[in-house]
Design a protein around this motif. Sequence first.
Motif, short mmCIF file in Angstrom:
data_model
loop_
_atom_site.label_atom_id
_atom_site.label_comp_id
_atom_site.label_asym_id
_atom_site.label_seq_id
_atom_site.Cartn_x
_atom_site.Cartn_y
_atom_site.Cartn_z
N PHE A 27 0.84 -1.21 0.00
CA PHE A 27 0.00 0.00 0.00
C PHE A 27 0.87 1.25 0.00
O PHE A 27 0.63 2.18 -0.79
N ALA A 28 1.87 1.28 0.87
CA ALA A 28 2.75 2.46 0.95
C ALA A 28 3.49 2.67 -0.37
O ALA A 28 3.62 3.81 -0.84
N THR A 29 3.96 1.58 -0.96
CA THR A 29 4.72 1.67 -2.21
C THR A 29 3.84 2.17 -3.35
O THR A 29 4.19 3.11 -4.07
N PHE A 30 2.67 1.53 -3.52
CA PHE A 30 1.80 1.89 -4.64
C PHE A 30 1.15 3.26 -4.43
O PHE A 30 0.89 3.98 -5.40
N GLU A 69 -2.66 9.14 -18.98
CA GLU A 69 -1.94 8.41 -17.95
C GLU A 69 -2.64 8.54 -16.59
O GLU A 69 -2.75 7.56 -15.84
N ILE A 70 -3.11 9.74 -16.28
CA ILE A 70 -3.83 9.95 -15.02
C ILE A 70 -5.10 9.12 -14.99
O ILE A 70 -5.42 8.46 -13.99
N LEU A 71 -5.85 9.14 -16.08
CA LEU A 71 -7.13 8.41 -16.13
C LEU A 71 -6.92 6.91 -16.08
O LEU A 71 -7.65 6.19 -15.39
N ILE A 72 -5.92 6.42 -16.83
CA ILE A 72 -5.68 4.97 -16.87
C ILE A 72 -5.34 4.44 -15.48
O ILE A 72 -5.89 3.44 -15.02
N THR A 73 -4.41 5.10 -14.82
CA THR A 73 -4.00 4.62 -13.49
C THR A 73 -5.11 4.81 -12.46
O THR A 73 -5.24 4.02 -11.52
N SER A 74 -5.96 5.83 -12.65
CA SER A 74 -7.04 6.09 -11.69
C SER A 74 -8.21 5.12 -11.86
O SER A 74 -9.07 5.03 -10.97
N VAL A 75 -8.28 4.43 -12.98
CA VAL A 75 -9.34 3.45 -13.20
C VAL A 75 -9.22 2.28 -12.23
O VAL A 75 -10.22 1.75 -11.74
N VAL A 249 9.40 2.32 -26.11
CA VAL A 249 9.98 1.01 -25.79
C VAL A 249 9.33 0.42 -24.54
O VAL A 249 8.91 -0.75 -24.52
N ILE A 250 9.21 1.23 -23.50
CA ILE A 250 8.62 0.75 -22.25
C ILE A 250 7.13 0.47 -22.42
O ILE A 250 6.62 -0.58 -21.98
N GLY A 251 6.42 1.39 -23.06
CA GLY A 251 4.98 1.24 -23.21
C GLY A 251 4.57 0.06 -24.06
O GLY A 251 3.74 -0.76 -23.66
N VAL A 280 0.80 1.04 -13.03
CA VAL A 280 1.53 1.72 -11.96
C VAL A 280 2.88 2.25 -12.43
O VAL A 280 3.18 3.45 -12.28
N VAL A 281 3.71 1.38 -12.98
CA VAL A 281 5.09 1.76 -13.29
C VAL A 281 5.16 2.74 -14.46
O VAL A 281 5.82 3.78 -14.37
#
Length: 314
Positions: A27-30, A69-75, A249-251, A280-281
């Motif tokens: 929890f703290a990490t994420f 990016e904000i919306l994807i992670t907030s889903v 590359v990452i995506g 997350v990453v």
Amino acid sequence: MLKNYSSITEFYLLGFPGSKELHNILFATFFFFYSVTLIGNMVIILTVCVDKRLQSPMYFFLGHLSVLEILITSVAVPVMLWGLLLPGMQAVSLSACCVQLYLYLSLGTSELLLIGAMAVDRYVAVCNPLRYTIIMNSRTCLWVVIVSWVFGFLFQIWPVYATFHLTFCKSNVLDHFYCDRGQLLKLSCDNSLFTEFILFLMAVFIIVGSMIPTVVSYTCIVSTILRIPSGSGRRKAFSTCASHFTFVVIGYGSCLFLFVKPKQTQAAEYNRVASLMVLVVNPFLNPFIFTLRNDKFIEAFQNVMKRCYQLLRD
């Protein structure tokens, strides 16, 4: 409508295995990753909107990428964080599960299209700089963004409908921290092999389809950069697209790892790790990739901070 095809009205998310102490560490990490993601991408959006020096196609696309990016992670991440705090499994209704999966896939599709468009933008900037302002004018950029958003949300209607059209009767426990499609297919009593194959083809179409302009663009960019006689000229040309190339590359690596596989019902551990990369990453890295080595953005951000400080003093 969904209840006509399923005897299950809600699912239970199993989340992460392990002890309460491990859950607290996760929890703290994420939470840290999610907070930095929100703050970093909001800083990008604010700076691009406020500073006139960043009113160019590259930063226009970057602003929309940060929104995605904000919306994807907030889903999914807030639900995941809440699940780490609660003891036992987390209940989610069938309708909420459907909405979450649809938003996640739609926003992800829009992001892939936008990444491809950004690659073409870098190609025009490096390979055809004299016509850059003519080709990448404000109207073209606006239409590229609109098409990316609209296509992403239209393209994922059938895949989500086909997934929830199945009959879920084996169990109502999802071995994941969000409504993962692979885990949903595991719970189906129907023969889902054909559906899985069509979903695989659609994932290949959208990911590989958006990769083609990216690969072609960077092939031309590298070829053009290698023909520049001076070393300083080559470095300057490469610096204009290095951040985007790193993100590509990452995506794409994460998306290929997660979605492009004939068997959608992979092991839960596999899907969990791949999903953490995408949810997350990657959003966490986005602000650093696009800003740390971008002198123009750093200067614009410092200028915005000075203006905010002056407003607070007045």
